[in-house]
Design an enzyme around this catalytic site. Structure first.
Site, PDB file in Angstrom:
ATOM      1  N   HIS A  27       0.838  -1.201   0.000  1.00  0.00           N
ATOM      2  CA  HIS A  27       0.000   0.000   0.000  1.00  0.00           C
ATOM      3  C   HIS A  27       0.867   1.242   0.000  1.00  0.00           C
ATOM      4  CE1 HIS A  27       0.514   0.833   4.351  1.00  0.00           C
ATOM      5  NE2 HIS A  27       0.533  -0.465   4.470  1.00  0.00           N
ATOM      6  N   SER A  37      -5.509   2.624   6.539  1.00  0.00           N
ATOM      7  CA  SER A  37      -5.813   1.225   6.759  1.00  0.00           C
ATOM      8  C   SER A  37      -6.265   0.586   5.453  1.00  0.00           C
ATOM      9  CB  SER A  37      -6.914   1.121   7.820  1.00  0.00           C
ATOM     10  OG  SER A  37      -7.888   0.189   7.435  1.00  0.00           O
ATOM     11  N   LYS A  38      -5.789  -0.619   5.246  1.00  0.00           N
ATOM     12  CA  LYS A  38      -6.133  -1.300   4.000  1.00  0.00           C
ATOM     13  C   LYS A  38      -7.633  -1.541   3.914  1.00  0.00           C
ATOM     14  CE  LYS A  38      -1.652  -3.450   3.982  1.00  0.00           C
ATOM     15  NZ  LYS A  38      -0.849  -4.640   4.174  1.00  0.00           N
ATOM     16  N   ARG A  39      -8.242  -1.700   5.059  1.00  0.00           N
ATOM     17  CA  ARG A  39      -9.672  -1.980   5.074  1.00  0.00           C
ATOM     18  C   ARG A  39     -10.499  -0.741   4.793  1.00  0.00           C
ATOM     19  NH1 ARG A  39      -9.929  -5.357   9.697  1.00  0.00           N
ATOM     20  NH2 ARG A  39     -11.469  -3.985  10.629  1.00  0.00           N
TER      21      ARG A  39
END
Length: 468
Positions: free
Chosen positions: A17, A236-238
């Site tokens: 990311h 955050s990846k989420r």
RNA sequence: GCCCCCAUCGUCCAGUGGCCUAGGACGCCGCCCUUUCAAGGCGGUAACACGGGUUCGAAUCCCGUUGGGGGUGCCA
């Protein structure tokens, strides 16, 4: 001083990311700037979470960004013996002990104590032997402080008494990040540890392990400020859309991405933000990195991307946009003649094809709002404009200047003139543009018509006239 | 809770005691240019969190407050 050795050490538990990419870039910049090396280490000790295919993605993204590593990537999963040996050393010297507490027990005791969460040293003096269900913990000194100098943060120190006895080896025998990380950094001769500042609190543990192991390893640290979202929370990846692959697929240029990333937490002394990577290499210094978190601003990224796109030679622009064409050759064929005109109007490579689809397709769909505001609104004049255009374009040379002359003449005939009696093309081109392209905005009209061809231009003009 | 940090325009970066009536960039607004939209040019909007010190002088140094973040895993 010897050539610096840096390392980028991602864990294959997720895609690469932008936060990782920024850490990668800063490591890479220091290595390049100081004539050193940047190694790549895959931290895949967590067998439950590591996914081998993610390693491939990470490598792909690093290559795409053009921030390549030196030497062969090191995989921690292949060097477990090194960590086991270090664990033995610590155990033998009395700096580690076996513990059979489950995390539930640890948590429960902490809750009962009402004190701070974390391990309470329950097994310190129980003299347990290793084996099934036991993890090896590091025995943190009861007194003293552990401190270090951080290039971006200055001096940071921790009170050892506040550090819990952390796990070195899981009950599965697999080492934790804390152990593997230090052992590898020492073994690989890492001189600069440049990473996200979420690792600051783990640094005293890193130092304690290294020291206790008697390693002659004294890297300098630089903890990079976090990249945050609009809520000022760590990306955050989420929650956030931050995978590098997504940006690649959205039509961002890697060089624009890298340039933008360099601007988060750092800025060139002369204020020139958009510039070639080699200049950034020359100017970059860890000492100049800001300690405060930076917001990842996609809008500015888009601006940087648009600037990079505009700097592309027309043929290069087409070549780089090509992978984003769902209709491949057909789209390329219509973009090429007006490449420069299109190039200056897009921010993302994915915007190219939708901008020229009307040139490629046989049918054009008229946008309702454009039709109302740029055709119907002009009433009689719109019809007159279309009539004059049909008449004039049926006979003129098929070149941009000739087409312009015809449409200017048509505007005068249809009554699209300003108070001084001059043709007013800003309004007059409206009906023609909407009739031919289907919408109110697009590449310059005359040049577009040249590409479209006389036949299709006239067909569309007549269809629009009939629909009025 | 405890530990470690952070604090200049909405955002990113500049500023390291006087050059600051705080500069650049993105965004936004206006004007110009103009065949739409962009691009480009010009102009504008907008910040030193607060309170105490130190000093002849503080955005810059110190302390506190407030606000924010990170860590606190047999994740990394």
């Amino acid at each position: 001083m010897a050539a610096p050795r840096l390392r980028f050490a991602p864990s294959p538990t997720g895609y690469l990311h932008v936060g990782n990419a920024r850490a990668l870039l800063f490591n890479w910049l220091v290595a390049r700037r100081q004539g050193g090396e940047m190694l790549l280490r895959i931290e895949d000790t967590d067998v439950d979470r590591s996914r081998p295919e993610l390693t491939d993605d990470i490598l792909d993204q690093i290559r795409w960004l053009g921030l390549e590593w030196d030497g062969e990537p090191v995989h921690q999963s292949e060097r477990l013996h090194l960590y086991a040996k270090a664990a033995d050393t610590l155990l033998a010297a009395g700096h580690a002990y076996w513990c059979d507490c489950t995390s539930e027990q640890v948590q429960r005791r902490a809750a009962e104590r009402g004190g701070p969460p974390g391990y309470d040293g329950h097994c310190r003096d129980r003299g347990l032997a290793g084996g099934e269900g036991t993890a090896l913990r590091f025995r943190v000194p009861d007194e003293g402080t552990t401190s270090f100098d951080d290039i971006v943060r200055g001096s940071v120190s921790f009170d050892n008494a506040k550090l819990e006895d952390f796990v070195l080896l899981r009950s599965s025998g697999i080492p934790t990040f804390l152990l593997a990380n230090v052992v590898d950094d020492a073994e690989m001769g890492i001189t600069h540890v440049v990473r996200g500042d979420d690792h600051v609190n783990g640094t005293p543990k890193y130092l304690l392990i290294g020291r206790t192991l008697g390693l002659d390893h004294h890297p300098v640290f630089a903890h990079l400020p976090q990249l945050v979202n609009e809520q000022r929370k760590k990306l955050s990846k989420r929650r956030d859309s931050v995978s590098v692959a997504e940006f690649r697929d959205a039509g961002y240029l890697p060089e624009a991405m890298v340039n933008y990333l360099a601007l988060l937490g750092w800025g060139p002394p002369d204020g020139v933000e958009i510039r070639p990577l080699d200049e950034i290499v020359e100017l970059f210094r860890l000492e100049d990195v800001t300690p405060s978190p930076a917001f990842f601003d996609v809008r500015k990224l888009q601006h940087v991307n648009a600037t990079y796109i505009r700097a592309l030679e027309p043929d290069r622009f087409v070549a780089r946009a090509r992978p984003f064409f769902a209709h491949g050759q057909a789209t390329e064929h219509v973009v090429a003649p007006i490449a420069e005109l299109v190039r200056d109007r897009v921010r993302l490579l994915t915007e190219v094809e939708p901008m020229v689809d009307f040139l490629r397709d046989d049918e054009v769909t008229i946008d309702d709002e454009s039709w109302r505001k740029h055709v119907v609104k002009h009433g009689e004049r719109a019809g007159a404009m279309l009539d004059a255009a049909i008449a004039g374009l049926g006979a003129c040379d098929w070149r941009a200047d000739a087409i312009e002359a015809v449409l200017v003449e048509a505007a005068a005939t249809a009554g699209f003139v300003n108070p001084e009696g001059r043709p007013q093309m800003s309004k007059a081109q409206g009906p023609v543009r909407v009739a031919v392209t289907g919408r109110a905005v697009g590449p310059p009209l005359y040049e577009s018509l040249v590409v479209l061809g006389r036949g299709r231009t006239l067909d569309r003009l007549r269809a629009a006239r009939a629909a009025l």
